[in-house]
Design a protein around this motif. Structure first.
Motif, short mmCIF file in Angstrom:
data_model
loop_
_atom_site.label_atom_id
_atom_site.label_comp_id
_atom_site.label_asym_id
_atom_site.label_seq_id
_atom_site.Cartn_x
_atom_site.Cartn_y
_atom_site.Cartn_z
N THR A 45 43.25 33.96 44.13
CA THR A 45 43.88 33.54 42.89
C THR A 45 43.55 34.54 41.77
OG1 THR A 45 41.96 32.23 42.25
CG2 THR A 45 43.66 31.14 43.58
N ASP A 46 44.30 34.45 40.68
CA ASP A 46 44.00 35.29 39.52
C ASP A 46 42.58 35.03 39.03
OD1 ASP A 46 46.49 36.43 39.59
OD2 ASP A 46 47.35 35.11 38.06
N GLU A 47 42.16 33.76 39.08
CA GLU A 47 40.81 33.42 38.62
C GLU A 47 39.75 34.05 39.52
OE1 GLU A 47 43.77 30.67 37.09
OE2 GLU A 47 43.27 31.26 39.15
N ALA A 48 39.99 34.03 40.85
CA ALA A 48 39.02 34.61 41.78
C ALA A 48 38.94 36.12 41.61
CB ALA A 48 39.39 34.26 43.21
N VAL A 49 40.10 36.77 41.41
CA VAL A 49 40.11 38.21 41.20
C VAL A 49 39.40 38.57 39.90
CG1 VAL A 49 41.62 40.20 40.77
CG2 VAL A 49 42.18 38.58 42.59
N GLN A 50 39.65 37.79 38.84
CA GLN A 50 39.00 38.04 37.55
C GLN A 50 37.48 37.90 37.67
OE1 GLN A 50 40.50 38.92 34.55
NE2 GLN A 50 38.42 39.17 33.73
N ALA A 51 37.04 36.87 38.38
CA ALA A 51 35.60 36.65 38.55
C ALA A 51 34.96 37.79 39.35
CB ALA A 51 35.36 35.31 39.24
N ALA A 52 35.64 38.24 40.40
CA ALA A 52 35.11 39.33 41.21
C ALA A 52 35.06 40.63 40.41
CB ALA A 52 35.96 39.52 42.46
N TYR A 53 36.08 40.85 39.59
CA TYR A 53 36.09 42.04 38.73
C TYR A 53 34.94 42.00 37.74
CZ TYR A 53 37.44 45.07 34.86
OH TYR A 53 37.43 46.00 33.86
N GLU A 54 34.71 40.86 37.11
CA GLU A 54 33.63 40.75 36.14
C GLU A 54 32.27 40.98 36.79
OE1 GLU A 54 34.20 36.97 34.31
OE2 GLU A 54 35.99 37.60 33.19
N GLU A 55 32.11 40.51 38.02
CA GLU A 55 30.86 40.75 38.74
C GLU A 55 30.69 42.24 39.05
OE1 GLU A 55 28.66 39.40 42.92
OE2 GLU A 55 30.52 38.44 42.28
N MET A 56 31.80 42.90 39.38
CA MET A 56 31.75 44.32 39.68
C MET A 56 31.36 45.14 38.45
SD MET A 56 34.85 46.85 40.92
CE MET A 56 35.52 46.97 39.25
N VAL A 57 32.01 44.88 37.31
CA VAL A 57 31.75 45.69 36.13
C VAL A 57 30.41 45.34 35.48
CG1 VAL A 57 34.20 46.08 35.68
CG2 VAL A 57 33.04 44.15 34.59
N ALA A 58 29.86 44.17 35.81
CA ALA A 58 28.55 43.82 35.26
C ALA A 58 27.48 44.78 35.74
CB ALA A 58 28.20 42.38 35.64
N ASP A 59 27.67 45.35 36.94
CA ASP A 59 26.70 46.28 37.51
C ASP A 59 27.03 47.74 37.18
OD1 ASP A 59 25.35 44.14 38.69
OD2 ASP A 59 26.57 44.24 40.50
N PHE A 60 28.08 47.94 36.41
CA PHE A 60 28.51 49.32 36.13
C PHE A 60 27.54 49.99 35.17
CE2 PHE A 60 30.74 52.39 33.47
CZ PHE A 60 31.29 53.23 34.43
#
Length: 292
Positions: A130-145
């Motif tokens: 879902t859009d929500e799942a993709v958004q959450a995964a993206y936020e987790e990814m960029v949190a470690d950037f």
């Protein structure tokens, strides 16, 4: 979990996803007729049996690999030809009694389970992307950037110090670095005037990297020796990297969410199932690939 299993599983999940979303990947007009609104639309009949738009979609799903090599304008004719061949051969097989054999029953059972697997994937696993799942995964990814300094540079690579010094004198005399690189460079960057694009630390050999990062924007280096020869370097720009936008990485993030959803749901199903493999060596191999 082994890395090889993870890689194979990602490939399998993506392959199945690709076949299930064929109309999206190739574009609906590549398979369905313009303005077609119903899978029940009849395209042809064979001995009174209809071949419909829906049949073409199923054929496209099955023949995804073959369709990639066929021009979009020819795909419908190709698929309809396959369906006509299938109908006449299936009718001939029934007349020969081949639908009454044990091997046919086994093949039919396999095809039924394959179809159910695809239906489960489309209705349950893909539904988790879902859009929500993709958004959450993206936020987790960029949190470690972590932002990294980058430079953009041009270089000219030549075999000897003397050549590098002579070219440097040309550039100091007013010749553009890009022109000198196009004439004198000995590597693939000569076609782009020596442009190396942006790079961060760890991407170039140490002497080259140290020299490039020590320059000011617009500054020309002294000749720098590496194992490849002698370089002249001109710094074009400096910047600090930023996290990619969701728009730029949505496809990759969605694929990761799909893989994670697949692993979680199928893993839970396997945990609740009683699975036994009779051959110990085969069981070990299947376990290595994540099948148990």
């Amino acid at each position: 979990m082994s890395l090889s299993w993870a890689a194979r599983t990602i490939a399998a999940v993506r392959g199945l996803a690709a076949s299930l979303t064929l109309c999206i990947a190739f574009g609906a007009p590549a398979v369905l007729a313009q303005g077609a609104t119903s899978p029940d639309t009849v395209l042809a009949t064979v001995g009174g049996e209809a071949i419909t738009e829906g049949d073409l979609v199923f054929a496209a799903e099955d023949l995804a690999a073959e369709l990639q090599s066929i021009p979009a304008a020819e795909r419908r004719a190709f698929l309809l030809t396959v369906m006509i061949d299938m109908k006449v051969m299936a009718n001939a097989a029934r007349e020969a009694g081949l639908d009454q054999t044990d091997i046919f029953a086994r093949r039919l059972a396999y095809l039924e389970e394959r179809s159910l697997r695809r239906a489960f994937f489309a209705e349950v696993i893909e539904a988790g992307v879902t859009d929500e799942a993709v958004q959450a995964a993206y936020e987790e990814m960029v949190a470690d950037f972590e932002a990294q300094p980058e430079v953009r540079a041009r270089h000219i690579l030549v075999p000897t110090l003397e050549e590098a010094q002579a070219i440097r004198a040309e550039i100091e005399g007013g010749r553009s670095f890009a022109d000198a690189a196009a004439e004198h460079g000995t590597d693939g960057t000569r076609a782009t005037g020596g442009d190396l694009g942006y790079f961060s630390t760890g991407m170039m050999v140490a002497p080259f990297e140290q020299a490039a990062f020590a320059l000011e924007v617009g500054e020309l280096s002294q000749p720098v020796q590496t194992q490849f020869g002698w370089h002249l370097i001109q710094l074009e720009d400096r910047r600090v990297t930023s996290a990619p936008s969701l728009q730029d990485v949505r496809t990759q993030v969605a694929q990761q969410v799909l893989y994670d959803t697949f692993s979680r749901i199928v893993g839970e199903l396997k945990a609740d199932a009683e699975i036994e493999v009779s051959d110990p060596e085969l069981a070990a191999a299947v376990e290595e690939q994540g099948g148990l």
